[in-house]
Design a protein around this motif. Structure first.
Motif, PDB file in Angstrom:
ATOM      1  N   CYS A 128       0.838  -1.212   0.000  1.00  0.00           N
ATOM      2  CA  CYS A 128       0.000   0.000   0.000  1.00  0.00           C
ATOM      3  C   CYS A 128       0.869   1.256   0.000  1.00  0.00           C
ATOM      4  N   ASP A 129       1.943   1.226   0.774  1.00  0.00           N
ATOM      5  CA  ASP A 129       2.837   2.399   0.790  1.00  0.00           C
ATOM      6  C   ASP A 129       3.438   2.635  -0.588  1.00  0.00           C
ATOM      7  N   GLU A 130       3.832   1.554  -1.219  1.00  0.00           N
ATOM      8  CA  GLU A 130       4.463   1.649  -2.536  1.00  0.00           C
ATOM      9  C   GLU A 130       3.498   2.271  -3.564  1.00  0.00           C
ATOM     10  N   LEU A 131       2.211   1.961  -3.416  1.00  0.00           N
ATOM     11  CA  LEU A 131       1.247   2.371  -4.435  1.00  0.00           C
ATOM     12  C   LEU A 131       0.570   3.717  -4.167  1.00  0.00           C
ATOM     13  N   GLU A 132       0.670   4.199  -2.938  1.00  0.00           N
ATOM     14  CA  GLU A 132      -0.141   5.355  -2.523  1.00  0.00           C
ATOM     15  C   GLU A 132      -0.069   6.523  -3.523  1.00  0.00           C
ATOM     16  N   ASN A 133       1.138   6.914  -3.904  1.00  0.00           N
ATOM     17  CA  ASN A 133       1.255   8.094  -4.778  1.00  0.00           C
ATOM     18  C   ASN A 133       0.602   7.876  -6.139  1.00  0.00           C
ATOM     19  N   SER A 134       0.847   6.711  -6.714  1.00  0.00           N
ATOM     20  CA  SER A 134       0.250   6.433  -8.032  1.00  0.00           C
ATOM     21  C   SER A 134      -1.268   6.403  -7.932  1.00  0.00           C
ATOM     22  N   MET A 135      -1.779   5.845  -6.833  1.00  0.00           N
ATOM     23  CA  MET A 135      -3.226   5.724  -6.698  1.00  0.00           C
ATOM     24  C   MET A 135      -3.856   7.101  -6.510  1.00  0.00           C
ATOM     25  N   GLU A 136      -3.148   7.964  -5.844  1.00  0.00           N
ATOM     26  CA  GLU A 136      -3.647   9.316  -5.642  1.00  0.00           C
ATOM     27  C   GLU A 136      -3.751  10.044  -6.980  1.00  0.00           C
ATOM     28  N   GLU A 137      -2.794   9.740  -7.831  1.00  0.00           N
ATOM     29  CA  GLU A 137      -2.761  10.347  -9.162  1.00  0.00           C
ATOM     30  C   GLU A 137      -3.895   9.824 -10.045  1.00  0.00           C
ATOM     31  N   GLY A 138      -4.229   8.533  -9.890  1.00  0.00           N
ATOM     32  CA  GLY A 138      -5.294   7.908 -10.678  1.00  0.00           C
ATOM     33  C   GLY A 138      -4.777   7.311 -11.975  1.00  0.00           C
ATOM     34  N   GLY A 139      -5.692   6.676 -12.714  1.00  0.00           N
ATOM     35  CA  GLY A 139      -5.314   6.084 -13.995  1.00  0.00           C
ATOM     36  C   GLY A 139      -4.561   4.771 -13.849  1.00  0.00           C
ATOM     37  N   ASN A 140      -4.905   3.990 -12.808  1.00  0.00           N
ATOM     38  CA  ASN A 140      -4.226   2.706 -12.594  1.00  0.00           C
ATOM     39  C   ASN A 140      -5.195   1.534 -12.713  1.00  0.00           C
ATOM     40  N   ILE A 141      -4.683   0.450 -13.252  1.00  0.00           N
ATOM     41  CA  ILE A 141      -5.433  -0.803 -13.258  1.00  0.00           C
ATOM     42  C   ILE A 141      -4.623  -1.783 -12.423  1.00  0.00           C
ATOM     43  N   LEU A 142      -5.150  -2.121 -11.252  1.00  0.00           N
ATOM     44  CA  LEU A 142      -4.448  -3.065 -10.372  1.00  0.00           C
ATOM     45  C   LEU A 142      -4.978  -4.458 -10.621  1.00  0.00           C
ATOM     46  N   ASP A 143      -4.074  -5.401 -10.655  1.00  0.00           N
ATOM     47  CA  ASP A 143      -4.434  -6.775 -11.004  1.00  0.00           C
ATOM     48  C   ASP A 143      -3.953  -7.665  -9.864  1.00  0.00           C
ATOM     49  N   TYR A 144      -4.924  -8.186  -9.087  1.00  0.00           N
ATOM     50  CA  TYR A 144      -4.529  -9.033  -7.957  1.00  0.00           C
ATOM     51  C   TYR A 144      -5.662  -9.969  -7.533  1.00  0.00           C
ATOM     52  N   HIS A 145      -5.276 -11.165  -7.032  1.00  0.00           N
ATOM     53  CA  HIS A 145      -6.297 -12.142  -6.631  1.00  0.00           C
ATOM     54  C   HIS A 145      -6.753 -11.946  -5.180  1.00  0.00           C
ATOM     55  N   GLY A 146      -6.841 -10.710  -4.782  1.00  0.00           N
ATOM     56  CA  GLY A 146      -7.329 -10.375  -3.438  1.00  0.00           C
ATOM     57  C   GLY A 146      -7.704  -8.921  -3.479  1.00  0.00           C
ATOM     58  N   CYS A 147      -8.560  -8.499  -2.575  1.00  0.00           N
ATOM     59  CA  CYS A 147      -8.951  -7.093  -2.669  1.00  0.00           C
ATOM     60  C   CYS A 147      -9.259  -6.454  -1.329  1.00  0.00           C
ATOM     61  N   ASP A 148      -9.139  -7.215  -0.228  1.00  0.00           N
ATOM     62  CA  ASP A 148      -9.641  -6.656   1.023  1.00  0.00           C
ATOM     63  C   ASP A 148      -8.642  -5.804   1.793  1.00  0.00           C
ATOM     64  N   PHE A 149      -7.406  -5.725   1.332  1.00  0.00           N
ATOM     65  CA  PHE A 149      -6.458  -4.927   2.110  1.00  0.00           C
ATOM     66  C   PHE A 149      -6.146  -3.571   1.487  1.00  0.00           C
ATOM     67  N   PHE A 150      -6.663  -3.335   0.286  1.00  0.00           N
ATOM     68  CA  PHE A 150      -6.438  -2.023  -0.319  1.00  0.00           C
ATOM     69  C   PHE A 150      -7.413  -1.027   0.304  1.00  0.00           C
ATOM     70  N   PRO A 151      -7.000   0.233   0.438  1.00  0.00           N
ATOM     71  CA  PRO A 151      -7.959   1.217   0.960  1.00  0.00           C
ATOM     72  C   PRO A 151      -9.158   1.363   0.011  1.00  0.00           C
ATOM     73  N   GLU A 152     -10.326   1.430   0.576  1.00  0.00           N
ATOM     74  CA  GLU A 152     -11.557   1.518  -0.225  1.00  0.00           C
ATOM     75  C   GLU A 152     -11.538   2.738  -1.149  1.00  0.00           C
TER      76      GLU A 152
END
Ligand code: ATP
Length: 272
Positions: A128-152
């Protein structure tokens, strides 16, 4: 303003009204609790500070909508086609495709290898720390076989891919999965574990379940026809968001600028 409203709503309007005492800013701006306090104390008298307040409002509008493009999470049982779909979607939208499994390996965001599960034990906080900045920026497609630990708050859409059990079984056999890994994953698909997890972790209207049995399904899922039906916002949403943000900024400035101008004219006239 009720606390829960202040917490969850981030947009509204701020009106400037000319009174005998000068200009008062009347907040109907639904903002985060911290910022709300600033405006709960409002009834600002017009002064030189007004300019600073205008700037603050514009900043806040920009702040509350920093993400100019949506983020999408593509999830599902291993083998349902997350990577294939995400890659196609990234090409259609020009968004960034982030394969969490690859990222974990590449950046060492794990706590070693799990021999039983035959995979890395991922460190969710590091991811989550690694991704925070990119996610704030937007325009990302995350691909993972789980979803409950990412911030809503990260995702505007959560796509859950689903595959017929026997097709999934064959795909996983081709990958050389062990018997226990095979049955684990197929069971997971039968009980719709990922769909349930997505529905529990995100608002239901953000969750979309899509069939991924054939290559045609994939192209349909990311095609413009399909966009019109289920994923319509993938491409247009980015544009819509930008227009909405601009509109909010424009409206905020206009709401303040007109009465401020009026006040100047009135003061000037009364001094004549
Ligand atoms: N809808 C589909 N139709 C036909 N084959 C598919 C489909 N989706 C995926 N496949 C095939 O299944 C295999 C697994 O696909 P992919 O790697 O995209 O799945 P995944 O969900 O990302 O798996 P993992 O979680 O293990 O990374 C690939 O060989 C791919 O070509």
């Amino acid at each position: 303003m009720p606390t829960n409203e202040a917490k969850c709503l981030t947009r509204g309007s701020l009106n400037a009204v000319v009174t005998d005492h000068g200009i008062e800013l009347l907040p109907t701006f639904f903002i985060e609790s911290e910022k709300a306090q600033i405006f709960q104390r409002a009834n600002f008298q017009f002064s030189l500070h007004c300019f600073a307040i205008v700037c603050k409002v514009v900043d806040m509008v920009e702040d509350s909508s920093k993400r100019k493009r949506p983020n999408i999470l593509v999830t599902g049982t291993p083998g349902t086609g997350k990577t294939t779909t995400s890659a196609a979607l990234a090409e259609a939208t020009r968004f960034r495709h982030i394969n969490i499994g690859e990222l974990v390996k590449e950046k060492n965001l794990h706590e070693g290898w799990d021999d039983d599960l035959d995979c890395y034990i991922i460190n969710e906080d590091l991811v989550c720390d690694e991704l925070e900045n990119s996610m704030e920026e937007g325009g990302n497609i995350l691909d993972y076989h789980g979803c409950d630990f990412f911030p809503e708050r990260w995702f505007d859409c959560v796509v859950v891919l689903q595959t017929d059990n026997s097709l999934l079984y064959d795909r996983l056999v081709k990958r050389g999965y062990t018997e226990s890994k095979l049955s684990n994953n197929v069971e997971c698909e039968i009980f719709q574990v990922l769909l349930e997890e997505a529905k529990e972790s995100y608002p239901e209207d953000r969750v979309v379940a899509l069939k991924s049995d054939t290559i045609e399904d994939i192209s349909r899922n990311v095609s413009t026809d399909r966009l019109g039906e289920k994923l319509a916002f993938f491409i247009p949403m980015a544009t819509k968001l930008m227009q909405k943000d601009q509109c909010l900024v424009d409206t905020g400035v206009l709401c303040l600028a007109v009465p401020v101008l009026f006040h100047f004219v009135r003061t000037w006239a009364s001094n004549q």
